[in-house]
Structure formats: structure tokens, C-alpha cells
Design an enzyme around this catalytic site. Structure first.
Site, PDB file in Angstrom:
ATOM      1  N   ASN A 176      -0.232   8.241  -7.895  1.00 35.63           N
ATOM      2  CA  ASN A 176      -1.480   8.085  -8.649  1.00 35.63           C
ATOM      3  C   ASN A 176      -2.504   7.202  -7.927  1.00 35.63           C
ATOM      4  O   ASN A 176      -3.706   7.338  -8.170  1.00 35.63           O
ATOM      5  CB  ASN A 176      -1.128   7.493 -10.029  1.00 35.63           C
ATOM      6  CG  ASN A 176      -2.334   6.936 -10.734  1.00 35.63           C
ATOM      7  OD1 ASN A 176      -3.118   7.681 -11.331  1.00 35.63           O
ATOM      8  ND2 ASN A 176      -2.531   5.607 -10.676  1.00 35.63           N
ATOM      9  N   LYS A 198      -7.978  15.507  -2.083  1.00 39.57           N
ATOM     10  CA  LYS A 198      -7.467  15.871  -3.408  1.00 39.57           C
ATOM     11  C   LYS A 198      -6.971  17.312  -3.445  1.00 39.57           C
ATOM     12  O   LYS A 198      -5.979  17.608  -4.110  1.00 39.57           O
ATOM     13  CB  LYS A 198      -8.555  15.628  -4.468  1.00 39.57           C
ATOM     14  CG  LYS A 198      -8.729  14.153  -4.801  1.00 39.57           C
ATOM     15  CD  LYS A 198      -7.388  13.507  -5.111  1.00 39.57           C
ATOM     16  CE  LYS A 198      -7.460  12.201  -5.830  1.00 39.57           C
ATOM     17  NZ  LYS A 198      -6.128  11.595  -6.020  1.00 39.57           N
ATOM     18  N   TYR A 235     -12.965  12.747  -0.145  1.00 40.14           N
ATOM     19  CA  TYR A 235     -12.109  12.701  -1.354  1.00 40.14           C
ATOM     20  C   TYR A 235     -11.709  14.119  -1.786  1.00 40.14           C
ATOM     21  O   TYR A 235     -10.557  14.368  -2.145  1.00 40.14           O
ATOM     22  CB  TYR A 235     -12.910  11.978  -2.436  1.00 40.14           C
ATOM     23  CG  TYR A 235     -12.209  11.772  -3.765  1.00 40.14           C
ATOM     24  CD1 TYR A 235     -11.226  10.803  -3.913  1.00 40.14           C
ATOM     25  CD2 TYR A 235     -12.577  12.517  -4.880  1.00 40.14           C
ATOM     26  CE1 TYR A 235     -10.611  10.596  -5.137  1.00 40.14           C
ATOM     27  CE2 TYR A 235     -11.965  12.316  -6.111  1.00 40.14           C
ATOM     28  CZ  TYR A 235     -10.994  11.353  -6.231  1.00 40.14           C
ATOM     29  OH  TYR A 235     -10.385  11.151  -7.448  1.00 40.14           O
ATOM     30  N   SER A 241       0.858  -1.186   0.000  1.00 38.72           N
ATOM     31  CA  SER A 241       0.000   0.000   0.000  1.00 38.72           C
ATOM     32  C   SER A 241       0.890   1.232   0.000  1.00 38.72           C
ATOM     33  O   SER A 241       1.968   1.236   0.615  1.00 38.72           O
ATOM     34  CB  SER A 241      -0.879   0.021   1.251  1.00 38.72           C
ATOM     35  OG  SER A 241      -1.498   1.281   1.340  1.00 38.72           O
ATOM     36  N   ARG A 257     -12.347   2.339 -13.699  1.00 38.65           N
ATOM     37  CA  ARG A 257     -13.389   1.719 -12.852  1.00 38.65           C
ATOM     38  C   ARG A 257     -13.971   2.734 -11.878  1.00 38.65           C
ATOM     39  O   ARG A 257     -15.063   2.548 -11.370  1.00 38.65           O
ATOM     40  CB  ARG A 257     -12.817   0.498 -12.132  1.00 38.65           C
ATOM     41  CG  ARG A 257     -11.737   0.864 -11.114  1.00 38.65           C
ATOM     42  CD  ARG A 257     -11.173  -0.366 -10.452  1.00 38.65           C
ATOM     43  NE  ARG A 257     -10.310   0.038  -9.349  1.00 38.65           N
ATOM     44  CZ  ARG A 257      -9.802  -0.805  -8.475  1.00 38.65           C
ATOM     45  NH1 ARG A 257     -10.046  -2.094  -8.572  1.00 38.65           N
ATOM     46  NH2 ARG A 257      -9.026  -0.376  -7.496  1.00 38.65           N
TER      47      ARG A 257
END
Ligand code: NAD
Length: 306
Positions: free
Chosen positions: A99, A168, A164, A75, A199
Site C-alpha cells: 500500500n 500504478k 505515477y 522503506s 493527505r
């Protein structure tokens, strides 16, 4: 016409390279002379499970095409192990593409600490750990190139993605500071907000839109930014996808400047609110110093300027 950009003998680490954008980067760099560390934990897009297959498939594809690559299954939270794979197998690290990513979409009302923490761990801590582990090598060899991955969700906000979005936009501040600290060692760091079919997006976008958003079409920008010839773009933010590339920057309204004394009341601010929000003569600040010089002007103002 520009010649083909090459990365011969450079070691490129791509995190989350088992699918989507990371796969496209890894295959590209593998085909242009680089030795690639293909990192992928191999879990679901929600961050569940793990498997060695995701990374192995890409390594095989690079090798079959005549390139050099090695898999890493850690990870990104254990970034030191990923960089160690580069050093053990190839003796150096030149490029880091942060990424890897997952989603835990849920409205803020229903957000659990677990949803928040996992997103922070993978995106924020993961990018930090990988860059932190590569940094001493970059400094020593006076060369390094880093790409961090933000998102439109971070720049603008996105319903159901507050975890998120926060993670980000963190990539932007992180990149801008690394760019400043790395500049004198020829370590160049930039951040992209990509859009691509993967995905992650296949369930939220219609097939005809996805058709025009191949991950391959994010690769050319990244290829330019991490090339040794790029010494100009550092700490820059780019939006990229579907063949479109644009640079982002901060814009400040012309602003309201009042003398900071007893006359500086909420009423005084309200009276000239239009100046606070007036973008007809914008400024493009590049650092906190710009704001400090505005404050110095305010201090010089006499009572007649109010
Ligand atoms: P993807 O799910 O296809 O790829 C992400 C990869 O990261 C997967 O292969 C996954 O196994 C891997 N990964 C997840 N957690 C990991 C971990 N802890 N350690 C190592 N690997 C891990 O998604 P994608 O669309 O290719 O996304 C790539 C990056 O781009 C992500 O950071 C994502 O947030 C960002 N992004 C994508 C889009 C888009 O439109 N696809 C938009 C904005 C940002």
C-alpha cells in the site's frame, strides 16, 4: 447474514500503514484477531524525510484496543527487512498489503529522472521487494494473500502524473502474473484502484467530496479478498471507494481479421477501420491464448474471405 470475518493468528503486513488507507487496514486487521506488522517510513507525501512516529502511533492504537502489532520503519525498497520483522516477531506471514506510496506530480515536459526513478522505486520496486521476500514463506506454507495498489491514474492516465500512472498500471501486470504463478500454492493476489480521502488527495478534492471518501470504506473489499475463504477472485482488478466496489476487466472490439499476405496493406486496414473500433459485440479476453486462436483463424482464411 454472513458472520464476522476474522483473521485470528494470521500475520498481516501492511506497508505505508502510518496514515490514510494503510492505517485503516492496520486498525481493521488488528481488531479482527490478526497480528499486524505496521510498516511506515514516516516521510512526506513527496517521499522526503523519515520518522518512526507514523508507525508507532498506529501500533499503540492497535495495542490499546487489545490487538497485537509491531512497527517497522524501513522503506518498502528494503522489503526483506519488513518481512523479517513479521518472521522475527510472529514467526510467519500470511497476508501482504502493498500500500505504501508517494507522489511526484509534474507535467511530462518538466519530469526529471529523479521524479521518475523515485516513483518507480517506491511503487514498483517496493511492491516487488515485499512480495519477493514473502513468497518463499507463502509457497512453503501453501498459503498467501496479496493486495497490490493501483490507481485510476494508472488505468486511465492523469495529467501531471505520468510517472505515477506508469508505476500504478505496473501493479496490474505484476498482480496478474503473481496470481498465475501463485495459484497452485494457494497464493491469491488481487489489485485495487482505490479512491479515498488522505493527505495525497486532500489538496486536489473539495472537503465535501472528501467527506464521502473515508479510507475505512476501502477496507471491506480488501478484507474479503485477503480472507482465507476467498479462493475465487485471483488476479482480479477492482475499483473501490466511497462505498462503491466494481470489478474491472479487459474488453476487446470484435476486430478486423484480414489474411496476412500482400493484400494486407494500410489501405485495406483503413477501408474497414470501423471493425477495429467496433465494440458492439465485444470479447472479454483473459489471456494471450485468446489472441493466438484469432490468428489461427486468420491463417485458415482463403482468398475469398478477404
Ligand atoms: P498516504 O500518503 O496517506 O499513505 C501512504 C503511506 O505510505 C504514508 O504513511 C507514507 O509515509 C508511506 N510511505 C511512503 N513511502 C514509503 C516507503 N518508501 N516505505 C514505507 N512507507 C512509505 O496515501 P494514501 O492515499 O493512503 O495512499 C495509499 C496507497 O493508495 C498508495 O499506494 C496510493 O498511491 C494509493 N492510491 C490512493 C488513492 C487515494 O484516493 N487516496 C487513489 C489511488 C491510489
Amino acid at each position: 447474514m454472513a458472520g464476522q470475518l476474522r483473521y485470528d493468528d494470521q500475520v498481516v503486513v501492511v506497508t505505508g500503514a502510518g496514515g490514510g488507507l494503510g492505517k485503516a487496514y492496520a486498525l481493521f486487521f488488528g481488531s479482527r484477531g490478526a497480528k499486524v506488522v505496521v510498516n511506515d517510513l514516516g516521510g512526506s507525501f513527496k517521499g522526503e524525510g523519515n520518522s518512526t512516529k507514523a508507525a508507532d502511533v498506529i501500533v499503540d492504537e492497535i495495542k490499546k484496543a487489545g490487538g497485537q502489532a509491531v512497527a517497522n520503519y524501513d522503506s518498502v525498497e528494503n522489503g526483506e527487512k519488513i518481512i523479517e520483522t513479521a518472521i522475527k516477531n510472529f514467526g510467519r506471514v500470511d497476508v501482504l498489503i502493498n500500500n505504501a506510496g508517494i507522489l511526484r506530480d509534474v507535467s511530462f515536459k518538466n519530469m526529471s529522472d529523479q521524479d521518475w526513478d523515485l516513483i518507480m522505486k517506491v511503487h514498483v520496486k517496493g511492491a516487488y521487494k515485499c512480495a519477493r521476500a514473502a513468497w518463499p514463506y507463502f509457497r512453503k506454507q501453501k498459503y498467501g494473500r496479496v493486495i497490490n495498489t493501483a490507481s485510476a491514474a494508472g488505468l486511465f492516465g492523469s495529467f501531471g502524473q505520468c510517472n505515477y500512472s506508469a508505476a500504478k498500471l505496473a501493479q496490474v501486470g505484476f498482480t496478474e502474473t503473481l496470481a498465475k504463478e501463485g495459484a497452485k500454492y494457494n497464493i491469491i493476489c488481487n489489485v485495487i484502484a482505490p479512491i479515498a480521502a488522505s493527505r495525497m488527495t486532500e489538496t486536489v478534492m473539495p472537503p465535501d467530496v472528501l467527506e464521502n471518501l473515508k479510507p475505512d470504506w476501502v477496507v471491506p473489499l480488501v478484507a474479503v479478498l485477503v480472507h482465507k475463504n476467498n479462493t475465487d477472485e485471483n488476479g482480479s482488478i477492482f475499483e473501490v471507494g466511497g462505498g462503491h466496489i466494481a470489478k474491472f476487466r479487459w474488453e476487446r472490439s470484435s476486430g478486423l481479421l484480414l489474411k496476412a499476405d500482400d493484400s494486407y496493406t494500410p489501405g485495406a486496414v483503413l477501408k474497414q477501420w470501423n471493425k477495429v473500433t467496433d465494440f458492439s459485440d465485444p470479447q472479454y479476453p483473459s489471456g494471450p491464448n485468446d489472441f493466438m486462436s484469432l490468428l489461427e483463424d486468420s491463417m485458415k482464411m482463403g482468398p475469398s474471405d478477404k
